[in-house]
Design a protein around this motif. Structure first.
Motif, mmCIF file in Angstrom:
data_model
loop_
_atom_site.group_PDB
_atom_site.id
_atom_site.type_symbol
_atom_site.label_atom_id
_atom_site.label_comp_id
_atom_site.label_asym_id
_atom_site.label_seq_id
_atom_site.Cartn_x
_atom_site.Cartn_y
_atom_site.Cartn_z
ATOM 1 N N ILE A 394 -7.344 6.048 4.964
ATOM 2 C CA ILE A 394 -7.413 5.654 3.552
ATOM 3 C C ILE A 394 -6.034 5.666 2.920
ATOM 4 N N TYR A 395 -5.281 6.739 3.136
ATOM 5 C CA TYR A 395 -3.946 6.822 2.532
ATOM 6 C C TYR A 395 -3.016 5.750 3.100
ATOM 7 N N GLU A 396 -3.142 5.489 4.384
ATOM 8 C CA GLU A 396 -2.297 4.452 5.014
ATOM 9 C C GLU A 396 -2.607 3.071 4.443
ATOM 10 N N THR A 397 -3.904 2.763 4.298
ATOM 11 C CA THR A 397 -4.303 1.452 3.782
ATOM 12 C C THR A 397 -3.977 1.308 2.304
ATOM 13 N N ALA A 398 -4.219 2.372 1.521
ATOM 14 C CA ALA A 398 -3.918 2.337 0.084
ATOM 15 C C ALA A 398 -2.426 2.112 -0.152
ATOM 16 N N LYS A 399 -1.609 2.715 0.677
ATOM 17 C CA LYS A 399 -0.157 2.525 0.554
ATOM 18 C C LYS A 399 0.223 1.092 0.897
ATOM 19 N N LEU A 400 -0.452 0.510 1.887
ATOM 20 C CA LEU A 400 -0.164 -0.863 2.295
ATOM 21 C C LEU A 400 -0.408 -1.840 1.159
#
Length: 636
Positions: A394-400
């Protein structure tokens, strides 16, 4: 992941009681989306672009044709098994959930693949000399957290920690692969400086495989039924008043041979009228008789057919009974026609290679199957993501997608563009093989639309995911697509790189649809090597065009203000002049223009005023089209 669309057709059935004929939404669509590219489906409302997207997604079943993701045919797979991410025009966010929970939602039931390699049970012993600042319980929790990140369930992992000055961690791993064990051991040293004392292993299970089985069926039984697509070109004498009579004649021919015409449509194409029908439940042994009867019902110019599905209940029951007796599971079973023979295909699930070879050889002999092909792949099982794995994704995708600052907000606290980025995050969070976007920018204002389309392009390029983007806005499609597919009435008109399609349209529709301001179209006449608009020769070419009516299409930027006495000019009457800074836009009246007047864009250095004017034409900005078919006339 490459997407291949093969002769895809979708016919929506009508209602005979209400006198509503069948409607063809997509017809014989055939194109390839290259791996890692973004392709835009572009066309006016009702051209079939969204229907095409839904067939790729699995939301619509095609009438005929195939959809392939890489080397896997997914035509009959349900949407959840295709590995797609889908973004709609409406954001489809849960208003009562935070952004974090909205992005997490697709992951809650996501099943990740676990290869069924040879699994082992491991007993591993680690030691560590404690420091005064170390807390044993904290180290234990870190070990447990590492196990969850490695995807171990409670049944697969346990740890016992003992000792005061020297900490001893006894770890038990049950039914895990050597790769997973190595990952756990390598990461133990990142918690504290653990020393690996011993590692004992014991085989828990043997490796299992999936075997794709394909063979030719040599006997056509009387109970075998086929689904057939019939396509024919009607003669020049055909009239619209003959539509019902022709359709009824085809249906009668099919019905008398035991089949049923589920859908039947007649459409007008650039080459005349064509009929297309989907015939179901037709006995295979009566196929040729049925086709001959259809041919005799009307004097078709051409008539062809293709078998799209084969139904053989007797064969299917025999295969199912045989494999059930052997206590083996199978999937993806189908019988199909490969242009010459009836074929059978299925996937034998989770069996050793020795078992699969013996069983499939016995089946082929029992059912008189030939041309046997087998493809062996590692079998897989599935598990759910752990809470820690979900959090990291989730954090990786939200940052993307640049919404990591808003994870604790609700959707109504975000702008339209931010909400659409959250919707994209929800589609990407599952790491899909293909991303499908159905007019995702339509609900945004002009400024947000520009910003969000740039974001979509950035995200697509960073992830490298193969994407299909549906839009009716040519500017959107041309600005972010690697290639565009221009559609009209369910048919592909042209596919290529946006600038190449703009510079070299294949037909008049493409030329008119692309370009702002739109291209100017004139009724013209080809006379030998000259192109005439009215009495003006606007272009001389190197080849003989014959003597025929044509269309001449000229881009607004393709005009040059002519000097007095110059030849090969287009004359007209300037009605309005609009100064746009560096350029001048002039509206010029002409009785030969299909819209009464045309727009000219020239440099502001040129002096033009209302009244009679004449323009030279830039040769690379004028396109010629056939007066009947509207197809491009290419010049050497």
């Amino acid at each position: 992941m490459e997407i291949r669309i093969k002769e895809l057709t979708k016919i929506f059935p009508g209602d005979a009681k209400k006198n509503i004929r069948d409607t063809i939404a997509v017809k014989d669509l055939d194109f390839v989306v290259k791996d890692g590219e973004l392709v835009g489906l572009l066309g006016p409302s009702g051209c079939g672009k969204s229907t095409t997207l839904y067939m790729i997604a699995g939301l619509h079943n095609p009438t005929s044709g195939e959809v392939w993701f890489g080397d896997q045919e997914v035509t009959n797979l349900s949407p959840e098994k295709r590995g797609i991410g889908l973004v709609f025009q409406n954001y489809a966010l849960y208003p009562h959930m935070t952004i974090y929970k909205n992005i997490e939602f697709p992951l809650t039931n996501l099943q990740v693949e676990v290869p069924l390699v040879t699994f082992f049970n491991y007993s591993i012993k680690f030691t560590y000399v404690m420091k005064p600042s170390d807390i044993a319980s904290g180290i234990t929790k870190s070990i447990q957290s590492l196990a969850k990140k490695c995807g171990f369930s409670k049944k697969q992992f346990s740890v016992a920690v003992s000792g005061e000055k020297e900490l001893v961690a006894d770890v038990k791993l049950n039914a895990v692969s050597p790769t997973a064990k190595d990952m756990f051991v390598d990461n133990m040293s990142k918690i504290v400086d653990f020393k690996l004392e011993s590692c004992e292993e014991q085989q828990a299970t043997e490796a299992l495989f999936d075997t794709n089985f394909r063979a030719t069926v040599n006997v056509i039984s009387e109970g075998e039924l086929v689904e057939v697509n019939i396509k024919g070109r009607l003669g020049k004498e055909f009239k619209t008043s003959m539509i019902d009579e022709t359709i009824n004649g085809l249906k009668h021919a099919v019905n008398t041979h035991g089949g049923k015409a589920a859908e039947c449509v007649i459409t007008k194409t650039q080459h005349g009228y064509e009929i297309m029908a989907r015939v179901v439940n037709l006995p295979h042994h009566k196929l040729q008789e049925c086709i001959e009867a259809v041919k005799s019902a009307y004097n078709y110019d051409t008539l062809g057919y293709s078998i799209t599905q084969v139904i053989n209940k007797e064969l299917t029951d025999s295969v199912r009974k045989f494999l059930n007796e052997k206590k083996l599971s199978f999937s993806d079973y189908k019988i199909y026609f490969d242009k010459t023979h009836v074929k059978i295909f299925f996937k034998l699930m989770k069996a050793s290679t020795e078992t699969a070879d013996a069983v499939l050889a016995e089946l082929a002999e029992k059912l008189d199957l030939s041309d046997v092909e087998k493809e062996v792949k590692q079998a897989i099982t599935h598990r759910k993501l752990t809470k820690e794995e979900r959090r990291d994704i989730i954090y990786e995708t939200a940052k993307l997608v640049q919404v990591d600052e808003y994870l604790q907000r609700k959707p109504n606290q975000l702008s339209g563009g931010q909400q659409q980025r959250v919707a994209i995050a929800r589609a990407l969070v599952k790491h899909p093989r293909v991303l499908l976007l159905d007019e995702p920018l339509s609900n945004l204002d002009a400024r947000l639309r520009l910003q969000t389309r740039e974001e979509i392009r950035r995200i697509q390029q960073e992830t490298g995911i193969t994407s299909v983007f549906v839009t009716h806005d040519q500017e959107e499609a041309m600005s972010i697509s690697d290639e565009i597919v221009v559609m009209k009435l369910g048919e592909m008109q042209q596919m290529g790189k946006p600038q190449e399609v703009y510079n070299s349209p294949a037909n008049l529709f493409v030329a008119q649809f692309l370009g702002t301001p739109p291209i100017n179209v004139f009724k013209a006449h080809a006379k030998g090597k000259k192109v005439m608009i009215g009495e003006d020769c606007v272009l001389e070419v190197n080849e003989d065009l014959g003597d025929k009516d044509i269309y001449a299409a000229i881009r607004p930027e393709g005009f040059i203000l002519a000097k007095p006495g110059e030849k090969n000019t287009l004359r007209g009457n300037c009605e309005m002049v609009q100064v746009m800074g560096r350029d001048i836009s002039a509206i010029v009246a002409s009785e030969y223009c299909i819209k009464h007047d045309y727009r000219v864009i020239i440099s502001s250095d040129d002096k033009v005023a209302p009244g009679p004017v004449a323009f030279k034409i830039k040769p690379h900005k004028i396109f010629l089209f056939d007066g009947e078919t509207e197809e491009r006339i290419y010049l050497k």
